[in-house]
Scaffold this motif. Structure first.
Motif, PDB file in Angstrom:
ATOM      1  N   PRO A 204       0.801  -1.232   0.000  1.00 17.60           N
ATOM      2  CA  PRO A 204       0.000   0.000   0.000  1.00 17.60           C
ATOM      3  C   PRO A 204       0.831   1.277   0.000  1.00 17.60           C
ATOM      4  O   PRO A 204       0.399   2.306  -0.534  1.00 17.60           O
ATOM      5  CB  PRO A 204      -0.829  -0.132   1.282  1.00 17.60           C
ATOM      6  N   ASP A 205       2.040   1.230   0.581  1.00 16.69           N
ATOM      7  CA  ASP A 205       2.887   2.430   0.603  1.00 16.69           C
ATOM      8  C   ASP A 205       3.690   2.606  -0.687  1.00 16.69           C
ATOM      9  O   ASP A 205       4.493   3.542  -0.803  1.00 16.69           O
ATOM     10  CB  ASP A 205       3.826   2.408   1.807  1.00 16.69           C
ATOM     11  N   GLY A 206       3.497   1.712  -1.673  1.00 16.22           N
ATOM     12  CA  GLY A 206       4.188   1.813  -2.953  1.00 16.22           C
ATOM     13  C   GLY A 206       5.497   1.055  -3.032  1.00 16.22           C
ATOM     14  O   GLY A 206       6.088   0.949  -4.110  1.00 16.22           O
ATOM     15  N   SER A 207       5.991   0.520  -1.923  1.00 17.97           N
ATOM     16  CA  SER A 207       7.258  -0.219  -1.943  1.00 17.97           C
ATOM     17  C   SER A 207       7.049  -1.625  -2.494  1.00 17.97           C
ATOM     18  O   SER A 207       5.951  -2.195  -2.393  1.00 17.97           O
ATOM     19  CB  SER A 207       7.844  -0.302  -0.534  1.00 17.97           C
ATOM     20  N   PRO A 208       8.076  -2.220  -3.107  1.00 14.67           N
ATOM     21  CA  PRO A 208       7.925  -3.560  -3.684  1.00 14.67           C
ATOM     22  C   PRO A 208       7.673  -4.614  -2.602  1.00 14.67           C
ATOM     23  O   PRO A 208       8.197  -4.522  -1.491  1.00 14.67           O
ATOM     24  CB  PRO A 208       9.276  -3.806  -4.367  1.00 14.67           C
ATOM     25  N   ARG A 209       6.887  -5.614  -2.964  1.00 17.23           N
ATOM     26  CA  ARG A 209       6.672  -6.727  -2.044  1.00 17.23           C
ATOM     27  C   ARG A 209       7.871  -7.675  -2.008  1.00 17.23           C
ATOM     28  O   ARG A 209       8.030  -8.455  -1.068  1.00 17.23           O
ATOM     29  CB  ARG A 209       5.414  -7.506  -2.440  1.00 17.23           C
ATOM     30  N   ALA A 210       8.699  -7.623  -3.031  1.00 16.17           N
ATOM     31  CA  ALA A 210       9.901  -8.460  -3.074  1.00 16.17           C
ATOM     32  C   ALA A 210      10.975  -7.733  -3.864  1.00 16.17           C
ATOM     33  O   ALA A 210      10.675  -7.003  -4.813  1.00 16.17           O
ATOM     34  CB  ALA A 210       9.602  -9.809  -3.698  1.00 16.17           C
ATOM     35  N   ARG A 211      12.217  -7.928  -3.445  1.00 12.43           N
ATOM     36  CA  ARG A 211      13.353  -7.305  -4.124  1.00 12.43           C
ATOM     37  C   ARG A 211      14.449  -8.347  -4.350  1.00 12.43           C
ATOM     38  O   ARG A 211      14.521  -9.360  -3.653  1.00 12.43           O
ATOM     39  CB  ARG A 211      13.948  -6.170  -3.280  1.00 12.43           C
TER      40      ARG A 211
END
Length: 259
Positions: A239-246
């Protein structure tokens, strides 16, 4: 458990009361039918990113298990791929599965495009039996088997087996939010493992919440790597725009001061 071909609850209990090495020896024949194997969605996403960064010459799958990650490296490494693991049982299954795939390819008189030769080596990731011969090292889902104070030594070993300019790739999922059922489940698992290891020997080290991105980046930098993060967009955004996986990609300095 998990599927008709997976381990029984009793088998999992026996594994959990064993050492890490012996536990995986016991689990090896059914490992690929459990959620402990790295999902194909993760393997595919990592393979896509590595193809954009490569090609590479020689690859190493650190803590390779039965070899699911080796097939990813096989597609991006031209000279060969080595898998290292300290479980003889996991390596045995990996070799058998590779022989089966080779027979299938011969019968179909087809090639999957993976020209790299695979080799399997029994060894400890904390004392790797190689010199600086690899262009790419990757590890899939094994970081939880190391305690925080083991990270400096582990990353120093990876640094030592990479050629100058070589890369270390480590896929990591973002931790679930505190209100997520997954967060409670992972915390519960880690708590159970800590209690188990406090009262039972030998220990079985496997913690899902031991490290954060910042911890890994800091220790990699201390080991002499330059670190970049690549979003694995197949898993979407939080929801904050950050990736769920990197995908953490740590590059060894090429000797000229340029990563």
């Amino acid at each position: 458990m998990f599927s008709p071909h997976g381990p029984t609850l009793r088998e999992l209990a026996v594994q959990a009361m064993s050492s890490v090495e012996h536990g995986y020896d016991l689990l090896a024949p059914k490992f690929d039918h459990t959620p402990f194997r790295t999902p194909d969605t993760v393997l595919d996403a990592v393979g896509h990113t590595l193809r954009e960064l490569g090609p590479f010459e020689r690859g190493l799958d650190l803590c390779c298990g039965t070899g699911a990650g080796m097939e990813v490296l096989r597609g991006v490494c031209r000279e060969g791929v080595t898998g290292v693991d300290f479980s003889a049982g996991m390596l045995k299954i990996g070799r058998e599965r590779e022989r089966e795939r080779e027979r299938e390819r011969e019968q179909e008189q087809a090639s999957d495009g993976g020209a790299s030769v695979l080799s399997w080596v029994r060894g400890d990731a904390r004392a790797l039996p190689f010199g600086p011969v690899f262009d790419l090292v990757a590890s899939f889902g094994a970081i939880g088997h190391f305690l925080p104070d083991e990270l400096p030594g582990l990353f120093a070993q990876v640094h030592a087996v990479l050629k100058p300019g070589g890369r270390f790739a480590l896929p990591v999922g973002a931790p679930p939010g505190p209100a997520s059922p997954w967060s409670w489940a992972l915390q519960g698992f880690d708590t159970a493992m800590r209690i188990r290891n406090a009262v039972w020997r030998p220990p079985f080290v496997m913690y899902y919440r031991a490290f954060r991105f910042g911890d890994l980046q800091r220790e990699l930098a201390r080991a002499g790597f330059t670190v970049r993060l690549y979003a694995l967009d197949d898993f979407g955004r939080r929801p904050d725009g950050s990736p769920r996986a990197r995908l953490i990609v740590a590059t060894r300095d090429d000797g000229t001061g340029t990563p």
